[in-house]
Scaffold this motif. Structure first.
Motif, PDB file in Angstrom:
ATOM      1  N   TYR A 267       0.831  -1.209   0.000  1.00  0.00           N
ATOM      2  CA  TYR A 267       0.000   0.000   0.000  1.00  0.00           C
ATOM      3  C   TYR A 267       0.867   1.261   0.000  1.00  0.00           C
ATOM      4  O   TYR A 267       0.578   2.222  -0.707  1.00  0.00           O
ATOM      5  CB  TYR A 267      -0.936   0.014   1.209  1.00  0.00           C
ATOM      6  N   GLU A 268       1.923   1.266   0.806  1.00  0.00           N
ATOM      7  CA  GLU A 268       2.779   2.449   0.876  1.00  0.00           C
ATOM      8  C   GLU A 268       3.476   2.713  -0.454  1.00  0.00           C
ATOM      9  O   GLU A 268       3.641   3.871  -0.851  1.00  0.00           O
ATOM     10  CB  GLU A 268       3.779   2.316   2.025  1.00  0.00           C
ATOM     11  N   ARG A 269       3.868   1.651  -1.175  1.00  0.00           N
ATOM     12  CA  ARG A 269       4.477   1.850  -2.507  1.00  0.00           C
ATOM     13  C   ARG A 269       3.496   2.538  -3.457  1.00  0.00           C
ATOM     14  O   ARG A 269       3.902   3.222  -4.385  1.00  0.00           O
ATOM     15  CB  ARG A 269       4.907   0.502  -3.096  1.00  0.00           C
ATOM     16  N   LEU A 270       2.202   2.359  -3.203  1.00  0.00           N
ATOM     17  CA  LEU A 270       1.180   2.961  -4.063  1.00  0.00           C
ATOM     18  C   LEU A 270       0.755   4.347  -3.586  1.00  0.00           C
ATOM     19  O   LEU A 270      -0.108   4.972  -4.193  1.00  0.00           O
ATOM     20  CB  LEU A 270      -0.034   2.034  -4.138  1.00  0.00           C
ATOM     21  N   GLY A 271       1.351   4.826  -2.489  1.00  0.00           N
ATOM     22  CA  GLY A 271       1.058   6.170  -2.016  1.00  0.00           C
ATOM     23  C   GLY A 271       0.154   6.267  -0.807  1.00  0.00           C
ATOM     24  O   GLY A 271      -0.149   7.369  -0.354  1.00  0.00           O
ATOM     25  N   PHE A 272      -0.293   5.144  -0.263  1.00  0.00           N
ATOM     26  CA  PHE A 272      -1.104   5.186   0.956  1.00  0.00           C
ATOM     27  C   PHE A 272      -0.239   5.642   2.124  1.00  0.00           C
ATOM     28  O   PHE A 272       0.954   5.319   2.194  1.00  0.00           O
ATOM     29  CB  PHE A 272      -1.673   3.797   1.277  1.00  0.00           C
ATOM     30  N   GLU A 273      -0.862   6.380   3.037  1.00  0.00           N
ATOM     31  CA  GLU A 273      -0.170   6.869   4.233  1.00  0.00           C
ATOM     32  C   GLU A 273      -1.020   6.569   5.453  1.00  0.00           C
ATOM     33  O   GLU A 273      -2.252   6.507   5.365  1.00  0.00           O
ATOM     34  CB  GLU A 273       0.054   8.377   4.132  1.00  0.00           C
ATOM     35  N   SER A 274      -0.375   6.462   6.591  1.00  0.00           N
ATOM     36  CA  SER A 274      -1.092   6.211   7.836  1.00  0.00           C
ATOM     37  C   SER A 274      -1.928   7.428   8.210  1.00  0.00           C
ATOM     38  O   SER A 274      -1.496   8.569   8.048  1.00  0.00           O
ATOM     39  CB  SER A 274      -0.113   5.925   8.972  1.00  0.00           C
ATOM     40  N   THR A 275      -3.131   7.181   8.704  1.00  0.00           N
ATOM     41  CA  THR A 275      -3.962   8.262   9.228  1.00  0.00           C
ATOM     42  C   THR A 275      -3.682   8.472  10.712  1.00  0.00           C
ATOM     43  O   THR A 275      -4.164   9.440  11.293  1.00  0.00           O
ATOM     44  CB  THR A 275      -5.459   7.921   9.078  1.00  0.00           C
ATOM     45  N   GLY A 276      -2.951   7.545  11.320  1.00  0.00           N
ATOM     46  CA  GLY A 276      -2.716   7.581  12.758  1.00  0.00           C
ATOM     47  C   GLY A 276      -3.843   6.920  13.545  1.00  0.00           C
ATOM     48  O   GLY A 276      -3.741   6.760  14.761  1.00  0.00           O
ATOM     49  N   GLU A 277      -4.898   6.541  12.858  1.00  0.00           N
ATOM     50  CA  GLU A 277      -6.024   5.878  13.522  1.00  0.00           C
ATOM     51  C   GLU A 277      -5.683   4.408  13.727  1.00  0.00           C
ATOM     52  O   GLU A 277      -5.300   3.723  12.790  1.00  0.00           O
ATOM     53  CB  GLU A 277      -7.299   5.964  12.684  1.00  0.00           C
ATOM     54  N   ARG A 278      -5.856   3.953  14.956  1.00  0.00           N
ATOM     55  CA  ARG A 278      -5.619   2.553  15.285  1.00  0.00           C
ATOM     56  C   ARG A 278      -6.824   2.060  16.081  1.00  0.00           C
ATOM     57  O   ARG A 278      -7.408   2.817  16.834  1.00  0.00           O
ATOM     58  CB  ARG A 278      -4.341   2.402  16.096  1.00  0.00           C
ATOM     59  N   GLN A 279      -7.147   0.808  15.883  1.00  0.00           N
ATOM     60  CA  GLN A 279      -8.253   0.257  16.656  1.00  0.00           C
ATOM     61  C   GLN A 279      -7.942  -1.174  17.084  1.00  0.00           C
ATOM     62  O   GLN A 279      -7.494  -1.987  16.281  1.00  0.00           O
ATOM     63  CB  GLN A 279      -9.562   0.329  15.892  1.00  0.00           C
ATOM     64  N   PRO A 280      -8.175  -1.436  18.366  1.00  0.00           N
ATOM     65  CA  PRO A 280      -8.007  -2.809  18.848  1.00  0.00           C
ATOM     66  C   PRO A 280      -9.254  -3.622  18.499  1.00  0.00           C
ATOM     67  O   PRO A 280     -10.370  -3.100  18.501  1.00  0.00           O
ATOM     68  CB  PRO A 280      -7.874  -2.635  20.364  1.00  0.00           C
ATOM     69  N   LEU A 281      -9.048  -4.868  18.161  1.00  0.00           N
ATOM     70  CA  LEU A 281     -10.142  -5.770  17.840  1.00  0.00           C
ATOM     71  C   LEU A 281     -10.055  -6.991  18.766  1.00  0.00           C
ATOM     72  O   LEU A 281      -8.963  -7.401  19.139  1.00  0.00           O
ATOM     73  CB  LEU A 281     -10.053  -6.217  16.380  1.00  0.00           C
TER      74      LEU A 281
END
Length: 165
Positions: A126-140
């Motif tokens: 995903y990062e190679r395609l330009g996606f970046e972290s939003t900083g949002e994390r969620q425990p499941l």
């Protein structure tokens, strides 16, 4: 490579490739009951959002599920259940599916994807395609205890960046 959207009656294709993906990469997905589903569940699942597949000859080598989330902006889509056959990884299959998605959903500006912690190969793709972290994390907690992080791609910014270079 040939890319297409599965029709609702293509549930057997979805079943086959999804079960292949779960067998190949069980830790990468949050599957709950697919291996035991019958025809009715698969038919329902196949009609939720758009299921995009990439084929090499007759074999499905990649799948991407694109959905609209009700409480999110209308120009945003979430990617789920993305998988590329191990023999075809790093050959442009995911990029091809995203380009196809852009062609069939031209008004969609933002793509989002949740990535499980530890799924480093998917994150890198995903990062190679330009996606970046939003900083949002969620425990499941179901079907197992884990944490995922949301990645985001602004397609307009990605297009601008690629035309500038």
């Amino acid at each position: 490579m040939h890319v297409e959207v599965l029709a609702g009656d293509d549930w057997k294709i979805l079943q086959e490739v999804r079960l292949r993906a779960l067998k190949d990469s069980p830790a990468a997905f949050l599957a709950t009951g697919e291996p035991s589903w019958g025809e009715a569940e698969w038919r329902t699942y196949s009609r939720e959002g758009a299921w995009i597949v990439t084929r090499s000859g007759d074999q499905v080598i990649g799948i991407l599920h694109c959905i609209r989330v009700d409480d999110r902006p209308t120009d945003e889509r979430h990617l789920e259940s993305v998988w590329v056959d191990p023999d075809h990884r790093r050959t442009g299959v995911l990029r091809t599916m995203l380009q196809y998605l852009a062609a069939i959903e031209p008004g969609v500006r933002i793509l989002m994807a949740w990535i499980l912690d530890g799924n480093d190969d998917a994150r890198a793709a995903y990062e190679r395609l330009g996606f970046e972290s939003t900083g949002e994390r969620q425990p499941l907690t179901k079907p197992r205890l884990c944490v995922e992080e949301r990645l985001r791609l602004d397609r307009q910014a990605a297009i601008s960046d690629s035309t500038d270079s």
